[in-house]
Design a protein around this motif. Structure first.
Motif, mmCIF file in Angstrom:
data_model
loop_
_atom_site.group_PDB
_atom_site.id
_atom_site.type_symbol
_atom_site.label_atom_id
_atom_site.label_comp_id
_atom_site.label_asym_id
_atom_site.label_seq_id
_atom_site.Cartn_x
_atom_site.Cartn_y
_atom_site.Cartn_z
ATOM 1 N N ASP A 111 -39.374 -31.441 -10.307
ATOM 2 C CA ASP A 111 -40.723 -30.958 -9.999
ATOM 3 C C ASP A 111 -40.582 -29.506 -9.569
ATOM 4 O O ASP A 111 -39.859 -29.206 -8.617
ATOM 5 C CB ASP A 111 -41.352 -31.782 -8.873
ATOM 6 C CG ASP A 111 -41.562 -33.228 -9.267
ATOM 7 O OD1 ASP A 111 -41.938 -33.470 -10.434
ATOM 8 O OD2 ASP A 111 -41.347 -34.122 -8.423
ATOM 9 N N THR A 126 -39.546 -23.273 -6.351
ATOM 10 C CA THR A 126 -39.026 -24.456 -5.676
ATOM 11 C C THR A 126 -38.823 -25.546 -6.710
ATOM 12 O O THR A 126 -39.696 -25.794 -7.543
ATOM 13 C CB THR A 126 -40.014 -24.933 -4.594
ATOM 14 O OG1 THR A 126 -40.229 -23.857 -3.682
ATOM 15 C CG2 THR A 126 -39.482 -26.111 -3.835
ATOM 16 N N THR A 128 -37.552 -29.604 -7.038
ATOM 17 C CA THR A 128 -37.231 -30.853 -6.356
ATOM 18 C C THR A 128 -36.697 -31.835 -7.390
ATOM 19 O O THR A 128 -37.328 -32.052 -8.426
ATOM 20 C CB THR A 128 -38.480 -31.444 -5.668
ATOM 21 O OG1 THR A 128 -39.032 -30.450 -4.806
ATOM 22 C CG2 THR A 128 -38.138 -32.680 -4.867
ATOM 23 N N ASP A 155 -33.892 -26.721 0.944
ATOM 24 C CA ASP A 155 -34.977 -26.919 1.899
ATOM 25 C C ASP A 155 -35.040 -28.343 2.427
ATOM 26 O O ASP A 155 -35.492 -28.564 3.546
ATOM 27 C CB ASP A 155 -36.316 -26.575 1.253
ATOM 28 C CG ASP A 155 -36.379 -25.133 0.791
ATOM 29 O OD1 ASP A 155 -35.663 -24.296 1.356
ATOM 30 O OD2 ASP A 155 -37.147 -24.844 -0.137
ATOM 31 N N GLU A 156 -34.613 -29.290 1.610
ATOM 32 C CA GLU A 156 -34.749 -30.682 2.030
ATOM 33 C C GLU A 156 -33.734 -31.534 1.286
ATOM 34 O O GLU A 156 -33.444 -31.299 0.106
ATOM 35 C CB GLU A 156 -36.166 -31.180 1.715
ATOM 36 C CG GLU A 156 -36.438 -32.578 2.147
ATOM 37 C CD GLU A 156 -37.868 -33.014 1.850
ATOM 38 O OE1 GLU A 156 -38.272 -34.032 2.417
ATOM 39 O OE2 GLU A 156 -38.577 -32.345 1.073
ATOM 40 N N SER A 172 -33.516 -37.310 -2.697
ATOM 41 C CA SER A 172 -34.397 -36.259 -3.198
ATOM 42 C C SER A 172 -33.897 -34.964 -2.580
ATOM 43 O O SER A 172 -33.717 -34.877 -1.362
ATOM 44 C CB SER A 172 -35.843 -36.531 -2.777
ATOM 45 O OG SER A 172 -36.662 -35.453 -3.166
ATOM 46 N N ARG A 174 -34.371 -30.655 -2.545
ATOM 47 C CA ARG A 174 -35.261 -29.553 -2.917
ATOM 48 C C ARG A 174 -34.557 -28.221 -2.642
ATOM 49 O O ARG A 174 -34.091 -27.967 -1.541
ATOM 50 C CB ARG A 174 -36.567 -29.613 -2.128
ATOM 51 C CG ARG A 174 -37.546 -28.521 -2.582
ATOM 52 C CD ARG A 174 -38.911 -28.637 -1.928
ATOM 53 N NE ARG A 174 -38.815 -28.363 -0.511
ATOM 54 C CZ ARG A 174 -39.451 -29.039 0.421
ATOM 55 N NH1 ARG A 174 -40.250 -30.036 0.103
ATOM 56 N NH2 ARG A 174 -39.308 -28.740 1.692
ATOM 57 N N SER A 176 -34.930 -23.923 -3.097
ATOM 58 C CA SER A 176 -35.828 -22.784 -3.310
ATOM 59 C C SER A 176 -34.978 -21.621 -3.804
ATOM 60 O O SER A 176 -33.929 -21.323 -3.232
ATOM 61 C CB SER A 176 -36.542 -22.385 -2.016
ATOM 62 O OG SER A 176 -37.538 -23.327 -1.710
#
Length: 187
Positions: A111, A126, A128, A155-156, A172, A174, A176
């Motif tokens: 994504d 970004t 994901t 980021d995550e 998951s 993510r 950037s």
């Protein structure tokens, strides 16, 4: 020798009693501690003198460089110039997929979100990715991406395990990616 020390101990015990003997031992300990404290104070004073002597040493005038002022606009331009152009994004995503392949992680879907502020000199993409892999390869994949692309940040990272005996995690991640705006003009 043992009898001599034992005899001295018994004579002292009879002469001053157990409290007097304990007081003598405590007094001897206190005197020792005071002597040690005085030595520490002397060492501290010597160290302070050394530090003050080093601090007061003046730097020779020919080694002192005058501070130069760089205009803020130039500082911003130099900072922004350190980021890659947006046109590098496809190659960067290729590096992400290559790292995943190297770690035997399949990226079936991604994504993507493009953050573009018209007043900013930098743009952010970004990405994901859902993953299905063990913890080790997932961690190594993230580390590979961050090492290869210094303008990227993670980021995550979310990981879930359906059961305790399952080795693979549903994750998951993510990233950037920060790029220089194509229309950014240097001042």
């Amino acid at each position: 020798m043992r009898h001599t020390w034992l005899g001295i101990w018994h004579r002292m015990l009879r002469r001053v009693g157990p409290l007097g003997l304990a007081a003598g031992i405590f007094t001897l300990g206190a005197v020792t501690l005071m002597a040690w404290a005085i030595e520490l104070k002397t060492q501290r004073a010597a160290l302070n003198q050394q530090l003050q002597a080093q601090a007061t040493k003046a730097t020779p005038p020919d080694l002192v460089m005058p501070a130069s002022r760089v205009p803020v606009g130039q500082q911003i331009d130099e900072f922004v110039a350190t980021f890659p152009p947006l046109s590098q994004n496809p190659a960067d995503l290729g590096d992400v997929f290559q790292s995943a392949e190297h770690r035997q992680i399949q990226l079936f879907r991604g994504d993507y979100q493009f953050k573009n502020d018209a007043n900013a000199a930098l743009v952010v993409l970004t990405a994901t990715f859902p993953l299905h892999a063990a913890y080790g390869p997932t961690k190594e994949f993230a580390a590979d991406v961050l090492r290869a692309l210094p303008h990227a940040s993670m980021d995550e990272l979310r990981m879930t395990r359906n059961a305790a005996d399952v080795g693979e995690l549903e994750s998951s991640i993510r990233f950037s990616f920060v790029y220089r705006r194509p229309s950014y003009e240097r001042h």
